[in-house]
Design an enzyme around this catalytic site. Structure first.
Site, PDB file in Angstrom:
ATOM      1  N   PHE A  11       0.867  -1.180   0.000  1.00  0.00           N
ATOM      2  CA  PHE A  11       0.000   0.000   0.000  1.00  0.00           C
ATOM      3  C   PHE A  11       0.902   1.228   0.000  1.00  0.00           C
ATOM      4  CE2 PHE A  11      -3.359   2.841   1.493  1.00  0.00           C
ATOM      5  CZ  PHE A  11      -4.440   2.358   0.772  1.00  0.00           C
ATOM      6  N   THR A  43       0.120  -2.026   5.721  1.00  0.00           N
ATOM      7  CA  THR A  43       0.840  -1.938   6.993  1.00  0.00           C
ATOM      8  C   THR A  43       0.208  -2.828   8.055  1.00  0.00           C
ATOM      9  OG1 THR A  43       1.617   0.272   6.472  1.00  0.00           O
ATOM     10  CG2 THR A  43       1.592  -0.324   8.793  1.00  0.00           C
ATOM     11  N   GLU A  45      -0.934  -5.704   7.846  1.00  0.00           N
ATOM     12  CA  GLU A  45      -0.503  -7.103   7.713  1.00  0.00           C
ATOM     13  C   GLU A  45       0.972  -7.320   8.059  1.00  0.00           C
ATOM     14  OE1 GLU A  45      -4.157  -6.361   5.829  1.00  0.00           O
ATOM     15  OE2 GLU A  45      -2.273  -5.501   5.131  1.00  0.00           O
ATOM     16  N   ILE A  69      -0.475   7.057   5.391  1.00  0.00           N
ATOM     17  CA  ILE A  69      -0.750   8.443   5.005  1.00  0.00           C
ATOM     18  C   ILE A  69      -2.039   8.931   5.663  1.00  0.00           C
ATOM     19  CG2 ILE A  69      -1.146   9.985   3.027  1.00  0.00           C
ATOM     20  CD1 ILE A  69       1.655   8.676   3.110  1.00  0.00           C
ATOM     21  N   ALA A  72      -9.002  11.256   5.772  1.00  0.00           N
ATOM     22  CA  ALA A  72     -10.071  12.086   6.329  1.00  0.00           C
ATOM     23  C   ALA A  72     -10.506  11.618   7.717  1.00  0.00           C
ATOM     24  CB  ALA A  72     -11.261  12.094   5.378  1.00  0.00           C
ATOM     25  N   HIS A  75      -8.205   6.615  10.827  1.00  0.00           N
ATOM     26  CA  HIS A  75      -7.794   5.258  10.468  1.00  0.00           C
ATOM     27  C   HIS A  75      -6.269   5.116  10.479  1.00  0.00           C
ATOM     28  CE1 HIS A  75      -8.056   1.333   8.555  1.00  0.00           C
ATOM     29  NE2 HIS A  75      -7.173   1.737   7.657  1.00  0.00           N
ATOM     30  N   LEU A 100      11.601  -0.483  13.188  1.00  0.00           N
ATOM     31  CA  LEU A 100      10.339   0.163  12.824  1.00  0.00           C
ATOM     32  C   LEU A 100      10.595   1.235  11.774  1.00  0.00           C
ATOM     33  CD1 LEU A 100       7.283   0.407  13.400  1.00  0.00           C
ATOM     34  CD2 LEU A 100       7.859   2.087  15.156  1.00  0.00           C
TER      35      LEU A 100
END
EC number: 2.5.1.78
Length: 150
Positions: A11, A43, A45, A69, A72, A75, A100
């Site tokens: 992603f 991310t 997973e 990223i 709106a 999440h 990380l």
């Protein structure tokens, strides 16, 4: 030679692909052997793949790369915080380091692109240092004076 795995999120792959290239380059510069590159859909997973790599005998540590990223909703905060928390748990569970290298939460696409090299490099360096320091600790023994592991 320390052996590492790299887990990378697909992603935002325009960002994470660059992170992967920087991580591979820096790992080689540091003399690390990359035994596996495990691509995951997002991310969220990453911990699953990290757990699968940490249980292997041919992996001494794992670098986790992703870019969360800002959208709106909140999440991004949920995904980033839960992923980081689980990665810490996996380090303790398996006794192997996880670097990380996840950009976010709250980052814009432009901010993420600006952070690609820094996050990838630091994640690789953290894993390399922790692998070396863990091995150093195994070789040391307290003999009345403080033992420094650095």
């Amino acid at each position: 030679m320390a052996r590492i795995g790299i887990v990378v999120s697909e992603f935002n792959y325009d960002i994470t692909y660059l992170m992967l290239q920087k991580a591979i380059s820096h790992a080689r510069f540091l003399g690390l052997e990359i035994t596996y590159v495990f691509k995951v859909p997002g991310t969220y997973e990453i911990p699953f793949a990290v757990a699968n790599l940490l249980k292997r005998n041919d992996v001494d540590g794992v670098v986790a790369l992703g870019a969360v990223i800002k959208g709106a909703t909140k999440h991004d905060e949920l995904v980033a915080s839960q992923t980081a928390r689980k990665l810490m748990d996996l380090m303790i569970q398996y006794g192997k380091p996880v670097g990380l290298g996840i950009i976010g939460p709250g980052a814009t696409r432009m901010q993420a692109l600006e952070r690609v090299e820094d996050y990838a490099r630091r994640a690789v360096e953290a894993v390399a240092k922790m692998i070396n320091r863990s091995k150093s600790l195994e070789e040391k023994k307290f003999a009345g004076e403080t033992v420094f592991i650095e």
